[in-house]
Design a protein around this motif. Structure first.
Motif, PDB file in Angstrom:
ATOM      1  N   SER A 235      -6.646  30.470  54.407  1.00 47.60           N
ATOM      2  CA  SER A 235      -5.852  30.857  53.347  1.00 47.60           C
ATOM      3  C   SER A 235      -4.661  31.429  53.619  1.00 47.60           C
ATOM      4  O   SER A 235      -3.826  31.835  52.894  1.00 47.60           O
ATOM      5  CB  SER A 235      -6.691  31.811  52.513  1.00 47.60           C
ATOM      6  OG  SER A 235      -7.201  32.720  53.460  1.00 47.60           O
ATOM      7  N   ASP A 246      -9.059  37.067  55.375  1.00 49.72           N
ATOM      8  CA  ASP A 246      -9.280  37.053  56.946  1.00 49.72           C
ATOM      9  C   ASP A 246      -8.060  36.114  57.334  1.00 49.72           C
ATOM     10  O   ASP A 246      -7.451  35.446  56.682  1.00 49.72           O
ATOM     11  CB  ASP A 246     -10.796  36.397  57.201  1.00 49.72           C
ATOM     12  CG  ASP A 246     -10.903  35.176  57.049  1.00 49.72           C
ATOM     13  OD1 ASP A 246      -9.869  34.441  56.414  1.00 49.72           O
ATOM     14  OD2 ASP A 246     -11.975  34.623  57.157  1.00 49.72           O
ATOM     15  N   ASP A 248      -7.894  33.053  60.033  1.00 51.60           N
ATOM     16  CA  ASP A 248      -8.540  32.061  60.720  1.00 51.60           C
ATOM     17  C   ASP A 248      -7.310  31.343  61.432  1.00 51.60           C
ATOM     18  O   ASP A 248      -6.311  31.119  61.374  1.00 51.60           O
ATOM     19  CB  ASP A 248      -9.048  30.962  59.568  1.00 51.60           C
ATOM     20  CG  ASP A 248      -9.753  31.840  58.569  1.00 51.60           C
ATOM     21  OD1 ASP A 248     -11.093  31.926  58.896  1.00 51.60           O
ATOM     22  OD2 ASP A 248      -9.249  31.545  57.325  1.00 51.60           O
TER      23      ASP A 248
HETATM   24 MG    MG Z   1     -10.263  32.515  55.724  1.00 53.36          MG
END
Ligand code: MG
Ligand code: GTP
Length: 579
Positions: A235, A246, A248
């Protein structure tokens, strides 16, 4: 097949693209974008101007170009912890002794931080030459010279005020109550969905900080693999990132592999290397070492956990200065392709992003999704559900993945571990059908669609854009778009699926009843009552629907009991006795 998609809504795509490609015109573009959004989808198609053509062709190299640009910015940036009484003007003058500052911003997490982007990488070397390793009184320091610095000041005094005071950029989403209040003030459901997206989406600064964290970690991994890159995916880059999501990342070692250089001479050299039993073993070993280094050397990285036996091995930690929850993986190119695919879909029609942000928020508010791993539906799966739903519209609002593959040129060809990940990257080749559905209609019909979808028999397939027979027994089956044997929602159990379906039904019912969707004026206490999307997000709404359904069920049961007793009383005493 994709040729049947005719031009529509490039106006939104163009303005948004400009905004992303040119952060400096952000304010200008943002104003234009908001204005365009507020014109409404049914009518705005008429407002398409000549400039859109330029914007569409600007988008050609979009995903890779944007990633490269942000990566380069991050490599020229430093992160500095500043005392609260820092005088902004003095600080910038002091730092700019090392070179021209191209961009900067401040934010507050565990202290105040400045992100400073220089015009040239040389400035960072100059700045670092002037930094010292602190001498600690009761502890010892690991002398790793990172780009996370601390500004010390001999000046004493209170927080600055006036023009030289530091203004902090916000990294967190608005509180639930604040958002609900903001939504209730909007005039239409479409505006509410746009408002929710604007309030929750990642900002330019937040994305820059995410790339900077990747770049700081790269400095550590580069001690072993000088040509490596740590790339964000998910995202952070797919245009569906919400403030607070978060980070990534994956360690990209592709550039490390080198090139064949046996031209002419017939001779060539290759590195002697350690061998591992499998690709997975090698990945685990590399992540284990890098995880250890992050733990020991990287200031600000805390709570490092190595989760090496997962299907996709990873190192998880918190980056304190940014407050980001980080997952570092390796060799995860397919996930990067999924991110690019979602980015492309998000660029084709802005309504996808508005729907996804609203549905993700709705799902989170009702506990359908969760930030902890488990049997919950993930945000990635939810996004796939929305893409699939928009492919089902008449006329289809989004093309299928096979259509995107069929439009690809030779340079788009991409096969990863035997999986065909080819997609068109020149978005100007894609033409869309004219679909003028409003966001309100789409949201309502999304709930109706999944409230009655036959998850027991059917699988969601965005590659073909149609449902298929389920190949396995998982409660929910969403075919992985690139690794087509895999199910993206394999983790979802039947009770979580049932909760999702029930909530869809309830939300569809709220739409059908119409009451909640009418904007109501402020009461005497001047508090605007929750309506529309704001009402859909309130737990009390679905609870009241549940309660109403329970009441109805009880009423029906009581009626049935009364009918039974009347029938009973009509029977002869002998028959009644037999019964
Ligand atoms: Mg994520
Ligand atoms: P957030 O919940 O906002 O973090 O959304 P996200 O899209 O970043 O999801 P997440 O952090 O769970 O996963 C990161 C990325 O990994 C996703 O965007 C996908 O590209 C990929 N991904 C996640 N889950 C799956 C899966 O089950 N299969 C595949 N192939 N890719 C996945």
């Amino acid at each position: 097949m994709a040729a049947c998609f005719s031009v529509c809504r490039a106006y939104v795509r163009g303005a948004d693209r400009l905004l992303r490609l040119c952060p400096r015109c952000e304010l200008q573009a943002q104003t234009g974008l908001s204005r365009l959004h507020r014109t409404g989808f049914a009518t705005a198609a008429q407002a398409v101007s000549n400039t859109e053509q330029t914007a569409v062709s600007d988008a050609k190299e979009s995903f890779s170009l944007i990633q490269e640009k942000r990566h380069d910015q991050a490599e020229r940036s430093v992160l500095i912890n500043c005392p609260p009484n820092t005088n902004k003007k003095k600080f910038l003058a002091y730092i700019s002794k090392h070179g021209d500052i191209r961009n900067h911003f401040f934010y507050e997490t565990y202290g105040i931080y400045a992100v400073v982007e220089f015009s040239s990488r040389d400035s960072i070397s100059s700045l670092k030459e002037n930094c010292t390793i602190p001498s600690l009184q009761h502890e010892a320091s690991v002398p790793f010279k990172s780009r996370l610095l601390t500004l010390s000041s001999t000046a004493t005094g209170k927080k600055q005020t006036g023009p030289n005071a530091i203004k902090c950029h916000n990294l967190t989403p608005p509180s639930f109550d604040k958002l609900i209040n903001q939504l209730s003030k909007q005039e239409t459901v479409d505006q509410q969905m746009q408002c929710l997206t604007e309030a929750c989406q990642l900002t330019e600064e937040n994305i820059s900080l995410r790339f900077l964290v990747c770049s700081l970690l790269r400095d550590i991994a580069a001690a072993y693999f000088p040509d490596c890159i740590i790339r964000p995916f998910g995202s952070t880059v797919n245009s569906f990132g919400k403030l607070g999501c978060d980070l990534d990342m994956f360690l990209d070692l592709d550039a490390v592999s080198g090139h064949d250089q046996s031209k002419g001479s017939g001779l060539s050299l290759e590195y002697q290397v350690k061998r591992g039993a499998s690709e997975r073993n090698v990945t685990q070993s590399i992540l284990s070492v890098i995880g250890e280094c992050v733990d020991v050397f990287s200031p600000g990285c805390v709570g490092v956990q190595k989760i090496l036996n997962a299907r996709c091995p990873l190192v998880r930690f918190s980056h304190q200065p940014s407050s980001f929850r980080c997952d570092l993986t390796a060799n995860n190119r397919v996930a990067m392709k999924s991110s690019e695919m979602l980015f492309i879909y998000g660029s084709l029609d802005e309504r996808l992003r508005f729907l996804v942000f609203t549905i993700r928020y709705w799902a989170r508010a009702h506990g359908i999704t969760n930030s902890f791993p488990g049997a919950w539906i993930t945000n990635f799966s939810l996004t796939m559900l929305v893409v699939f739903f928009l492919q089902q519209r008449t006329p289809a609002l989004l093309p299928t993945l096979n259509q995107l593959r069929d439009l690809a040129g030779p340079s788009d060809k991409c096969v990863i571990e035997g999986n065909d990940c080819t997609m068109v990257t020149d978005l100007s080749k894609i033409t869309l059908q004219q679909n003028t559905d409003t966001l309100e209609k789409l949201l309502q019909e999304f709930f109706e669609f999944y409230g009655s979808f036959d998850f027991g028999k059917s699988s969601i397939n965005i590659r073909k854009g149609r449902e298929q027979n389920k190949p396995e027994t998982s409660a929910m089956h969403i075919q992985n778009p690139f690794e087509t044997d895999l199910n993206v929602s394999r983790n979802v159990n039947s009770s979580q699926l049932q909760r999702f379906v029930t909530l869809c039904k309830e939300s569809a019912w709220i739409f059908q009843s119409g009451d909640m969707l009418k904007r109501r004026s402020a009461s005497s206490s001047n508090k605007i009552p929750q309506w529309g999307v704001a009402a859909l997000l309130m737990p009390s709404v679905t609870k009241s629907v549940e309660a109403r359904e329970k009441r109805n069920r009880r009423k029906n049961e009581r009626t049935a009991e009364r009918i039974m007793s009347v029938l009973q009383s009509l029977k002869s005493p002998a028959e009644a006795g037999e019964a």
